[in-house]
Every structure is written in structure tokens, then in C-alpha cells.
Design an enzyme around this catalytic site. Structure first.
Site, PDB file in Angstrom:
ATOM      1  N   ARG A  38     -24.517  -5.666  40.541  1.00 42.03           N
ATOM      2  CA  ARG A  38     -23.930  -4.603  39.541  1.00 42.03           C
ATOM      3  C   ARG A  38     -25.004  -3.497  39.647  1.00 42.03           C
ATOM      4  NH1 ARG A  38     -22.294  -6.765  33.925  1.00 42.03           N
ATOM      5  NH2 ARG A  38     -21.496  -4.667  33.738  1.00 42.03           N
ATOM      6  N   HIS A  39     -24.739  -2.229  39.133  1.00 45.86           N
ATOM      7  CA  HIS A  39     -25.528  -1.194  39.187  1.00 45.86           C
ATOM      8  C   HIS A  39     -26.596  -1.546  38.156  1.00 45.86           C
ATOM      9  CE1 HIS A  39     -23.056  -0.124  35.710  1.00 45.86           C
ATOM     10  NE2 HIS A  39     -22.123  -0.351  36.431  1.00 45.86           N
ATOM     11  N   ASN A  56     -22.639   1.282  29.477  1.00 44.26           N
ATOM     12  CA  ASN A  56     -22.572  -0.213  29.517  1.00 44.26           C
ATOM     13  C   ASN A  56     -23.442  -0.178  27.732  1.00 44.26           C
ATOM     14  OD1 ASN A  56     -23.863  -0.780  32.638  1.00 44.26           O
ATOM     15  ND2 ASN A  56     -21.758  -0.879  31.743  1.00 44.26           N
ATOM     16  N   ARG A  77     -23.124   5.758  39.270  1.00 43.53           N
ATOM     17  CA  ARG A  77     -24.082   4.738  38.932  1.00 43.53           C
ATOM     18  C   ARG A  77     -24.466   3.710  40.005  1.00 43.53           C
ATOM     19  NH1 ARG A  77     -19.121   4.399  36.257  1.00 43.53           N
ATOM     20  NH2 ARG A  77     -17.971   2.485  35.982  1.00 43.53           N
ATOM     21  N   GLU A  79     -14.853   0.960  40.342  1.00 43.66           N
ATOM     22  CA  GLU A  79     -14.662  -0.179  39.097  1.00 43.66           C
ATOM     23  C   GLU A  79     -13.037  -0.167  38.963  1.00 43.66           C
ATOM     24  OE1 GLU A  79     -14.936  -2.643  37.614  1.00 43.66           O
ATOM     25  OE2 GLU A  79     -16.278  -2.677  36.171  1.00 43.66           O
ATOM     26  N   HIS A  90     -19.424  -2.882  40.945  1.00 42.07           N
ATOM     27  CA  HIS A  90     -19.067  -2.781  39.441  1.00 42.07           C
ATOM     28  C   HIS A  90     -18.708  -4.621  38.832  1.00 42.07           C
ATOM     29  CE1 HIS A  90     -19.297   1.353  39.563  1.00 42.07           C
ATOM     30  NE2 HIS A  90     -19.169   1.176  40.647  1.00 42.07           N
TER      31      HIS A  90
END
Ligand code: G3H
Length: 239
Positions: free
Chosen positions: A8-9, A15, A104, A125, A191
Site C-alpha cells: 500500500r502507499h 488514513n 499517494r 482505490e 491501495h
């Protein structure tokens, strides 16, 4: 066997705030653009006042004045990931880095040098439609029926004007075909929902489990596809 590295980023401010979707960096760019326009040939306190107004317009309630894509840990992760990838794939000249088209993931990939980077819209995402930018609490409060329907069947539930997990799985098909065709290692920076689906494909996990697979931040899942099957290693780069 050649590895596929899934991650994931780095943790974003959205988040941290528990907001789904979004593309924080774009919001920041829009902010700067309007600010530049609006402050032409004025100065001092008036500018500060206008900056405050813009913050209120562009930030959702609960946001701080400072708009940043990453949390501190998110930024550190991007650097650690680049060290890891450069070391791990040092002798892999043909390796490539795949990201989504959202800032991101592009930013998380940016410290990595020496490998081509490819952006895939199919790696974006899950589209949360009208719920984009909301927290789960806000959805529960303002759209209780939507919240319940998703809870009941997360795999099939489609956000109004958005996507379901099944939609995401379908749009990933060309990515999977291309991943299968690659002879060199690929690093996929994407994502949570998308990586759940990709991982499930390689790890042979059943469809109904996909929306619930644990996909932690700041962790690299390395998948090795060999003749004897698929092997998996995990690297947790942050405590
Ligand atoms: O919306 C963004 C999330 O990464 C997907 O998580 O399907 O568990 O809500 P969720």
C-alpha cells in the site's frame, strides 16, 4: 522465479483521519492554485485572512490547517520502501514499478530511482462514489441503509455512483494478465481494496474473503511465482 512485491502507499493524512477515498495531493494543488489567483497584488493580513477562508472551504471539518498528503510515518515509509526496493532489485535491470494514478501512490514511488514507473488507472482505490471523503462513522450516521447493506454483503455492495469489490476485481483483469506475462520483478504500489483483490488472486483465496483480507500499511508482501507454486514473504518496514 521472479518476485511481485505488493504494498500500500505510505500512510496518508486521510488514513489518519479515517476518511475513505480522496486524492489529497490534488486538493492541495487546487488550494495553491486558488490561493495564487486570489492573492495577486495584495499583501499582509488580508492574505492571511483569505488563506484561512480557503482552508475552511477546501478542508473538511476536522482537518488541520496544514494540508499534507502523508502522515510522518507515511513519509518515512516511502524512503524505507525505496531503500528496500533498490537493494532487493539491484541486479534486476528489467524490473518496473507500477502505481495507481492517485497521488499517494505516485508520491510513495517517487524516491525510488533506477526503474521505470507505470501508472494504471485500474490500480486506483475502490471508488466510494458519493461516500468519497467520508469517514465510516459519517456514513453510518448519514446513510445508515448504505452502511448496513455494505456490512451485509461487502463483496457485492456498490457505493452509489461508485464501485463494488466485484467491480474492482473485474477491472483488475488486464493488470493480472500483464503481471502474469512479465518476466522481470514488478513492484505494485496501490491501495487496500485493490491489493486485497490482487493478493487473493495470487494466494488463491476465495472470492468471499477478499473484502476482509488483512492488508496492513507499511508492509511489503513478496510473492514468488515458481514452477512448484506460489510462495509468500512479508517485510514489515515500520514498527
Ligand atoms: O475505501 C478504502 C478502503 O481502503 C477500502 O477499505 O473496503 O475495508 O472499506 P474497506
Amino acid at each position: 522465479p521472479r518476485p511481485i512485491l505488493l504494498t500500500r502507499h505510505g500512510e496518508s493524512m486521510d488514513n489518519v483521519r479515517g476518511r475513505i477515498g480522496g486524492d489529497t495531493e490534488l486538493r492541495w494543488k487546487l488550494f495553491m492554485f486558488i490561493l495564487r489567483f486570489w492573492t495577486v497584488s495584495t499583501s499582509g493580513l488580508w492574505i492571511q485572512f483569505k488563506e484561512k477562508i480557503l482552508e475552511v472551504i477546501l478542508c473538511k471539518p476536522g482537518d488541520n490547517a496544514v494540508i499534507s498528503v502523508y502522515s510522518d510515518t507515511g513519509e518515512i515509509y516511502a524512503k524505507k520502501l525505496s531503500n528496500f526496493v533498490e537493494k532487493r532489485l539491484k541486479s534486476e535491470k528489467a524490473a518496473s514499478i507500477w502505481t495507481s494514478t492517485l497521488q499517494r501512490t505516485i508520491l510513495t514511488a517517487s524516491p525510488i530511482v533506477g526503474f521505470p514507473k507505470i501508472q494504471w488507472r485500474a490500480l486506483d482505490e475502490i471508488n466510494a462514489g458519493v461516500c468519497d471523503g467520508m469517514t465510516y462513522e459519517e456514513i453510518k450516521r448519514n446513510m445508515p441503509e448504505e452502511y448496513q447493506s455494505r456490512k451485509k454483503d461487502k463483496l457485492r455492495y456498490r457505493y452509489p455512483r461508485g464501485e463494488s469489490y466485484l467491480d474492482v476485481i473485474q477491472r483488475l483483469e488486464p493488470v493480472i494478465i500483464e503481471l502474469e506475462r512479465q518476466r522481470a520483478p514488478v513492484v505494485v504500489i496501490s491501495h487496500q481494496a485493490v491489493l486485497r483483490a490482487l493478493y487473493a488472486y495470487f494466494a488463491d483465496r476465495p472470492l468471499k474473503e477478499i473484502p476482509h483480507i488483512e492488508m496492513p500499511l507499511h508492509t511489503i508482501i513478496e510473492i514468488q511465482m515458481g514452477v512448484t507454486g506460489v510462495q509468500e514473504k512479508r517485510y514489515k518496514l515500520m514498527d
